[in-house]
Design a protein around this motif. Structure first.
Motif, PDB file in Angstrom:
ATOM      1  N   TYR A 112      39.085  30.896  43.653  1.00  0.00           N
ATOM      2  CA  TYR A 112      40.063  31.912  44.046  1.00  0.00           C
ATOM      3  C   TYR A 112      39.426  33.018  44.894  1.00  0.00           C
ATOM      4  O   TYR A 112      40.105  33.960  45.294  1.00  0.00           O
ATOM      5  N   VAL A 257      44.635  47.030  38.051  1.00  0.00           N
ATOM      6  CA  VAL A 257      45.253  46.038  38.930  1.00  0.00           C
ATOM      7  C   VAL A 257      46.714  45.888  38.533  1.00  0.00           C
ATOM      8  O   VAL A 257      47.037  45.762  37.345  1.00  0.00           O
ATOM      9  N   ASP A 259      49.968  43.488  39.352  1.00  0.00           N
ATOM     10  CA  ASP A 259      50.624  42.309  39.930  1.00  0.00           C
ATOM     11  C   ASP A 259      49.790  41.576  40.969  1.00  0.00           C
ATOM     12  O   ASP A 259      50.331  40.809  41.782  1.00  0.00           O
ATOM     13  N   GLY A 260      48.485  41.802  40.995  1.00  0.00           N
ATOM     14  CA  GLY A 260      47.604  41.075  41.899  1.00  0.00           C
ATOM     15  C   GLY A 260      47.627  41.535  43.340  1.00  0.00           C
ATOM     16  O   GLY A 260      46.849  41.032  44.161  1.00  0.00           O
ATOM     17  N   HIS A 261      48.491  42.507  43.663  1.00  0.00           N
ATOM     18  CA  HIS A 261      48.567  42.965  45.049  1.00  0.00           C
ATOM     19  C   HIS A 261      48.015  44.374  45.253  1.00  0.00           C
ATOM     20  O   HIS A 261      47.785  44.800  46.379  1.00  0.00           O
ATOM     21  N   ALA A 297      42.614  40.802  45.096  1.00  0.00           N
ATOM     22  CA  ALA A 297      42.316  39.581  44.346  1.00  0.00           C
ATOM     23  C   ALA A 297      40.950  39.652  43.675  1.00  0.00           C
ATOM     24  O   ALA A 297      40.757  39.159  42.556  1.00  0.00           O
ATOM     25  N   THR A 300      41.192  41.649  40.543  1.00  0.00           N
ATOM     26  CA  THR A 300      41.894  40.874  39.522  1.00  0.00           C
ATOM     27  C   THR A 300      40.918  39.947  38.812  1.00  0.00           C
ATOM     28  O   THR A 300      40.862  39.908  37.576  1.00  0.00           O
ATOM     29  N   TYR A 317      43.595  31.262  35.590  1.00  0.00           N
ATOM     30  CA  TYR A 317      43.429  32.357  36.542  1.00  0.00           C
ATOM     31  C   TYR A 317      44.480  32.330  37.648  1.00  0.00           C
ATOM     32  O   TYR A 317      44.810  33.372  38.218  1.00  0.00           O
ATOM     33  N   TYR A 320      47.514  34.800  38.000  1.00  0.00           N
ATOM     34  CA  TYR A 320      47.360  36.221  38.312  1.00  0.00           C
ATOM     35  C   TYR A 320      47.047  36.479  39.787  1.00  0.00           C
ATOM     36  O   TYR A 320      46.613  37.565  40.145  1.00  0.00           O
ATOM     37  N   LEU A 321      47.297  35.459  40.605  1.00  0.00           N
ATOM     38  CA  LEU A 321      47.218  35.691  42.039  1.00  0.00           C
ATOM     39  C   LEU A 321      48.476  36.441  42.489  1.00  0.00           C
ATOM     40  O   LEU A 321      49.498  36.446  41.807  1.00  0.00           O
ATOM     41  N   ARG A 322      48.393  37.052  43.635  1.00  0.00           N
ATOM     42  CA  ARG A 322      49.545  37.778  44.158  1.00  0.00           C
ATOM     43  C   ARG A 322      50.740  36.837  44.348  1.00  0.00           C
ATOM     44  O   ARG A 322      50.593  35.714  44.833  1.00  0.00           O
TER      45      ARG A 322
END
Length: 516
Positions: A112, A257, A259-261, A297, A300, A317, A320-322
């Motif tokens: 990731y 962090v 929401d991953g963004h 990212a 995260t 994992y 939890y990426l955007r």
């Protein structure tokens, strides 16, 4: 009656019993040494030879020379006890097991955190030197360089706190928080109210804080209180009344962090003095940044890697990426490059120090620094001195009102050599400088958690973000200049007027610098 109850809580509290247990273990070790000393005459030759072998081993280790000296002095002065204590420290396995689990977690997140060839191509075209630094950070710290990231700089804890609350309120999927210090008060109460409400709305909330908090700031079972509110909470490396070295490696990172963004980092902890709602050492100057974009990212995964050190179940994992459907506001500038990085005390690479040295050594016009502590090794002192000697405007802003007197005395013991080399040192008159900021040549900057002391550079888990050709660099330099206007320059004449006993204490404390 209230004072008596408070005194009883101190006397019979967990911290007191922990301190007593540690003291008892030290007494037992010393008693064992005294017992062995009775027979030292019979084994003196053997102990001398063994101590000499240990010193040879230390000399050949790949580590900072001052750490070697810190061990060699007690081994040479008290061969038996010094040697046995060194072997006791070296044979600790908990830290090695922790490092192994962290490396496994990093391997699991590697897919990731793949470096974009396009980003590296653009970075190399703009600056070969910064591309080389990006490769070093990726190879050593595992985190890539990013474009497509907006950076907002906060020159005070109050403004960062307001932005944090706004982003927390807008969370829809998850919230990750990792902080060194958490203390109940106005700041934490406001955040906790949002976290509890968000958890009830179905947002996944994870919160981790360092075990030092459980000594004096929070009850030992405070995580259970948070869990009852729907918050997944844990203590990183709880302090236990056992003589062991891994407890010296604290989680000094500050990460939020959403929401991953969106990600935050900087110097600010979760306590009222960081936003000047409580006055401890005058005005508290702190800084931080908010990242919106691809670079979030890394923070995260940085959080999840530490969270899962104490977990046995595998982590998905990818959850939890955007969200690919999330779009950033069009008015956000995504120009420039951001390289997040973490630094672990359990490996053999001092990433935080190397990034600082790279900025100092590559500076052409200026290198400007804000830091609360200045406890330096030989290499860092010489790098700062050489920068000034070759005409680089090298300026450091320190606190005028320190939080730790001994650290301040030790920092001032470096002033003379730096000032004579041409480094300019200022002290922030309104109060305490807690920012950890580098800026250089209008193009590069670092904002994060890494102090210029041995604890941050060698003993703590840390994090930061390196910025190159980003609009925020100008904001950081502007804040530096505004802070400089509120600071007083330190001169060699000032040093001569410090009390002799303070100057002596500062130099004597250098023997213990690796512990500070």
């Amino acid at each position: 009656m209230k004072q008596i109850r408070g005194m009883l809580r101190v006397i019979f509290g967990r911290t007191t019993f922990g301190a007593i247990a540690l003291i008892a273990q030290i007494v037992i070790l010393f008693a064992a040494y005294r017992f062995l000393s009775r027979y030292l005459a019979y084994f003196y030759g053997g102990f001398t030879l063994l101590s000499a072998l240990v010193i040879i081993y230390i000399l050949n280790k790949e580590e900072n020379p001052i750490f070697k000296l810190t061990w060699m002095i007690p081994i040479a002065a008290v061969p038996v006890f010094g040697m046995l204590f060194y072997l006791f420290v070296e044979l600790q396995i908990i830290g090695k097991l922790m490092n192994k689990k962290l490396r496994i977690n990093m391997e699991n997140t590697e897919k990731y955190l793949v470096q974009s060839p396009k980003v590296m191509e653009n970075l190399s075209r703009m600056s070969r030197q910064n591309a080389n630094l990006a490769r070093y950070i990726k190879n050593s710290s595992h985190y890539p360089a990013y474009g497509s990231t907006n950076v907002k700089y906060f020159s005070l804890g109050e403004t960062m706190f307001a932005a944090m609350k706004k982003e927390l309120e807008e969370a829809r999927r998850f919230i990750f928080m990792e902080f060194f210090i958490v203390e109940r008060g106005e700041m934490w109460n406001e955040i906790l109210e949002i976290l509890e409400r968000k958890a009830k709305e179905g947002v996944e909330v994870r919160f981790m804080y360092d075990g030092m908090c459980s000594l004096t700031l929070l009850p030992y079972g405070y995580t259970k209180e948070l869990q009852k509110k729907g918050i997944k909470a844990k203590i990183f490396s709880p302090i236990k009344p056992v003589l062991t070295t891994y407890q010296n490696n604290r989680d000094h990172r500050k990460i939020l962090v959403v929401d991953g963004h969106t990600a935050f980092t900087g110097g600010m902890n979760l306590a009222d003095e960081y936003i000047n709602r409580r006055v401890r050492f005058g005005h508290w100057k702190d800084t931080g940044i908010m990242l919106k974009g691809d670079a979030a990212a890394s923070f995260t995964m940085m959080f999840l890697e530490m969270w899962n050190i104490s977990e046995t179940e595998p982590e998905d994992y990818s959850k939890y990426l955007r969200d690919p459907e999330y779009f950033y506001p069009l008015e956000l500038s995504m120009e420039g490059f951001v390289i997040p990085y973490a630094d672990s005390p359990l490996d053999e690479e001092s990433v935080g120090e190397q990034v600082y040295l790279d900025i100092i050594n590559s500076a052409r016009q200026y290198v400007h620094i804000m830091t609360p502590y200045l406890i330096l090794d030989y290499g860092m002192v010489k790098a700062l001195a050489f920068a000034a000697k070759r005409g680089v405007d090298t300026v450091i802003i320190m606190p005028r009102i320190p939080d730790k007197k001994y650290a301040f005395l030790l920092a001032r013991s470096h002033y003379g050599e730096l000032l004579r080399a041409g480094v300019r040192i200022y002290e922030y008159l309104p109060g305490f400088m807690h920012a950890k900021v580098f800026t250089s040549d209008n193009t590069k900057a670092v904002v994060g958690t890494i102090n210029m002391d041995f604890r941050s550079l060698y003993l703590h888990f840390e994090c930061a973000a390196y910025l190159y050709c980003n609009e925020a660099v100008r904001d950081i330099e502007r804040d530096f200049q505004e802070t400089l206007a509120q600071s007083r320059r330190v001169t060699l004449e000032d040093l001569s007027q410090y009390p002799w006993y303070e100057r002596f204490a500062g130099r004597a404390l250098r023997l213990f610098a690796p512990l500070m």
